[in-house]
Motif scaffolding. Structure first.
Motif, PDB file in Angstrom:
ATOM      1  N   SER A  18       0.832  -1.197   0.000  1.00  0.00           N
ATOM      2  CA  SER A  18       0.000   0.000   0.000  1.00  0.00           C
ATOM      3  C   SER A  18       0.868   1.248   0.000  1.00  0.00           C
ATOM      4  O   SER A  18       1.998   1.247   0.497  1.00  0.00           O
ATOM      5  CB  SER A  18      -0.905  -0.005   1.239  1.00  0.00           C
ATOM      6  OG  SER A  18      -1.688   1.165   1.307  1.00  0.00           O
ATOM      7  N   SER A  19       0.342   2.329  -0.537  1.00  0.00           N
ATOM      8  CA  SER A  19       1.130   3.553  -0.686  1.00  0.00           C
ATOM      9  C   SER A  19       1.414   4.247   0.643  1.00  0.00           C
ATOM     10  O   SER A  19       2.316   5.080   0.714  1.00  0.00           O
ATOM     11  CB  SER A  19       0.413   4.532  -1.627  1.00  0.00           C
ATOM     12  OG  SER A  19      -0.888   4.838  -1.153  1.00  0.00           O
ATOM     13  N   ALA A  76       1.285  -0.243   5.343  1.00  0.00           N
ATOM     14  CA  ALA A  76       1.940  -1.322   4.619  1.00  0.00           C
ATOM     15  C   ALA A  76       2.851  -2.137   5.532  1.00  0.00           C
ATOM     16  O   ALA A  76       2.865  -3.375   5.472  1.00  0.00           O
ATOM     17  CB  ALA A  76       2.733  -0.749   3.440  1.00  0.00           C
ATOM     18  N   ARG A  77       3.606  -1.468   6.379  1.00  0.00           N
ATOM     19  CA  ARG A  77       4.525  -2.190   7.263  1.00  0.00           C
ATOM     20  C   ARG A  77       3.773  -3.002   8.313  1.00  0.00           C
ATOM     21  O   ARG A  77       4.193  -4.113   8.666  1.00  0.00           O
ATOM     22  CB  ARG A  77       5.494  -1.204   7.917  1.00  0.00           C
ATOM     23  CG  ARG A  77       6.537  -0.665   6.937  1.00  0.00           C
ATOM     24  CD  ARG A  77       7.600   0.145   7.645  1.00  0.00           C
ATOM     25  NE  ARG A  77       7.097   1.422   8.132  1.00  0.00           N
ATOM     26  CZ  ARG A  77       7.057   2.543   7.402  1.00  0.00           C
ATOM     27  NH1 ARG A  77       7.455   2.536   6.144  1.00  0.00           N
ATOM     28  NH2 ARG A  77       6.600   3.673   7.932  1.00  0.00           N
ATOM     29  N   ALA A  78       2.672  -2.467   8.826  1.00  0.00           N
ATOM     30  CA  ALA A  78       1.857  -3.236   9.773  1.00  0.00           C
ATOM     31  C   ALA A  78       1.312  -4.494   9.118  1.00  0.00           C
ATOM     32  O   ALA A  78       1.236  -5.559   9.739  1.00  0.00           O
ATOM     33  CB  ALA A  78       0.706  -2.370  10.301  1.00  0.00           C
ATOM     34  N   MET A  79       0.957  -4.383   7.828  1.00  0.00           N
ATOM     35  CA  MET A  79       0.364  -5.516   7.130  1.00  0.00           C
ATOM     36  C   MET A  79       1.351  -6.659   6.937  1.00  0.00           C
ATOM     37  O   MET A  79       0.939  -7.824   6.833  1.00  0.00           O
ATOM     38  CB  MET A  79      -0.180  -5.071   5.769  1.00  0.00           C
ATOM     39  CG  MET A  79      -1.389  -4.150   5.833  1.00  0.00           C
ATOM     40  SD  MET A  79      -2.667  -4.736   6.977  1.00  0.00           S
ATOM     41  CE  MET A  79      -2.923  -6.386   6.364  1.00  0.00           C
ATOM     42  N   ILE A  80       2.634  -6.375   6.878  1.00  0.00           N
ATOM     43  CA  ILE A  80       3.615  -7.450   6.685  1.00  0.00           C
ATOM     44  C   ILE A  80       3.537  -8.445   7.842  1.00  0.00           C
ATOM     45  O   ILE A  80       3.432  -9.662   7.634  1.00  0.00           O
ATOM     46  CB  ILE A  80       5.034  -6.867   6.545  1.00  0.00           C
ATOM     47  CG1 ILE A  80       5.141  -6.075   5.236  1.00  0.00           C
ATOM     48  CG2 ILE A  80       6.080  -7.982   6.580  1.00  0.00           C
ATOM     49  CD1 ILE A  80       6.434  -5.305   5.083  1.00  0.00           C
ATOM     50  N   ARG A  81       3.577  -7.935   9.060  1.00  0.00           N
ATOM     51  CA  ARG A  81       3.491  -8.840  10.210  1.00  0.00           C
ATOM     52  C   ARG A  81       2.108  -9.469  10.316  1.00  0.00           C
ATOM     53  O   ARG A  81       1.977 -10.669  10.611  1.00  0.00           O
ATOM     54  CB  ARG A  81       3.818  -8.080  11.492  1.00  0.00           C
ATOM     55  CG  ARG A  81       3.697  -8.960  12.724  1.00  0.00           C
ATOM     56  CD  ARG A  81       4.293  -8.323  13.951  1.00  0.00           C
ATOM     57  NE  ARG A  81       4.169  -9.213  15.101  1.00  0.00           N
ATOM     58  CZ  ARG A  81       4.734  -8.981  16.272  1.00  0.00           C
ATOM     59  NH1 ARG A  81       5.471  -7.904  16.450  1.00  0.00           N
ATOM     60  NH2 ARG A  81       4.567  -9.835  17.276  1.00  0.00           N
TER      61      ARG A  81
END
Length: 316
Positions: A147-148, A153-158
């Motif tokens: 996500s832009s 976006a970083r929260a979604m990785i975990r």
């Protein structure tokens, strides 16, 4: 409409250039108000869904059939609480207030995923939620790792790593039950019948009726449309159902060699809209429990704030 000043035009051009280059926007960057509102709405809805999503499975922690199953389920519910906290933190970087977001949720001014308004009638539901609901979440959320908006976006990785683990846990539970008694196999099939169509609804309305998809795609908040993600989920789920030995409750489900995708039947969008309006089987119960949790925890928040104030005074 208010005219855009030259400095604002330069900021907007920089924002659009960042999007075009497929780079991340960060809290320090200037953001158009429309983008900020969109991100707060999406992240808040996602956070609310994680927090409300603790309830359907949390209901089975004390009734799980073994200590191992209790521990697995408890760990999963704890993960979901953590996901909600990551996401509320991401929303705060956009200027949102966590208490205000909670107030909006419990007063019906912000939505959460419709899937969590369905009851968990048997322990097989826990496995099917892991398989189908978390599977749909993975299809929807993995693209959000790109996500832009950087904090999201970083929260979604975990979150996606943990959701993938939850899906495997659910599938393992169902495989165990399908090797059990006929009664257990019937429970799995019944749960599959009840959760299949709500899982397809998780991706949101059809693209032609989705009010936010076009703009979210342009801003690269989303990378795929609702219908694209729904199709990906169906294509993924059919072979998994065959491995499990369950039948998906759709007589129109069939492989289309020309499209190289599975065709599937019509979704009951009237049901979807009815649940969104607050008329689902468990809407009232879910929000009431969240409201009670907020009220019961007020003294903890007040005590923490008082301690922080006292500590700040002592440091002066």
């Amino acid at each position: 409409m208010t005219a855009i000043t030259e400095p604002e035009a330069e900021l907007l051009a920089h924002f659009e250039h960042t999007i075009d280059r497929d780079q991340r926007l960060e809290p320090r960057d200037w953001l158009p108000e429309g983008y900020r509102r969109t991100m707060i709405r999406q992240i808040a809805q996602h956070a609310h869904s994680e927090i409300i999503g603790m309830q359907p499975e949390g209901n089975w922690i004390t009734r799980a059939p073994s200590l191992r199953r209790k521990a697995i389920l408890l760990a999963k519910v704890q993960d979901e609480a953590g996901h909600g906290l990551y996401l509320y933190s991401a929303a705060e970087t956009l200027g949102a207030d966590r208490a205000d977001l909670t107030d909006r949720l419990i007063n019906g001014r912000q939505k959460y995923s419709s899937i969590f308004n369905y009851p968990t009638l048997t322990f097989a539901d826990v496995g099917v939620i892991g398989w189908l609901v978390d599977g749909a979440a993975i299809c929807n959320q993995v693209p959000l790792c790109r996500s832009s908006y950087g904090p999201y976006a970083r929260a979604m990785i975990r979150i996606c790593k943990e959701e993938s683990f939850h899906q495997r846990q659910g599938f393992e539970l169902l495989m165990t039950m399908m090797r059990g008694t006929q009664g257990q196999r019937d429970m799995v099939q019944d749960a599959t019948n009840r959760w299949w169509w709500p899982s397809l609804m998780m991706f949101g309305p059809p693209d032609a009726e989705s009010p936010n998809t076009e703009q979210s795609m342009a801003w690269k908040v989303k990378r795929h449309t609702n219908d694209e993600l729904r199709q990906r989920f169906v294509d993924m789920s059919v072979p998994q159902a065959e491995v499990l030995g369950v039948t998906l409750p759709d007589p129109k489900l069939s492989w289309n060699a020309d499209r190289e995708h599975y065709d599937f039947g019509a979704i009951d969008w009237d049901e979807f809209q009815n649940v969104l309006r607050g008329n689902g089987p468990c809407n009232t119960q879910r929000v009431a429990q969240r409201r009670k949790a907020s009220e019961d925890g007020a003294w903890v928040r007040e005590a923490a704030a008082a301690h922080a104030r006292k500590k700040a005074q002592g440091d002066e």
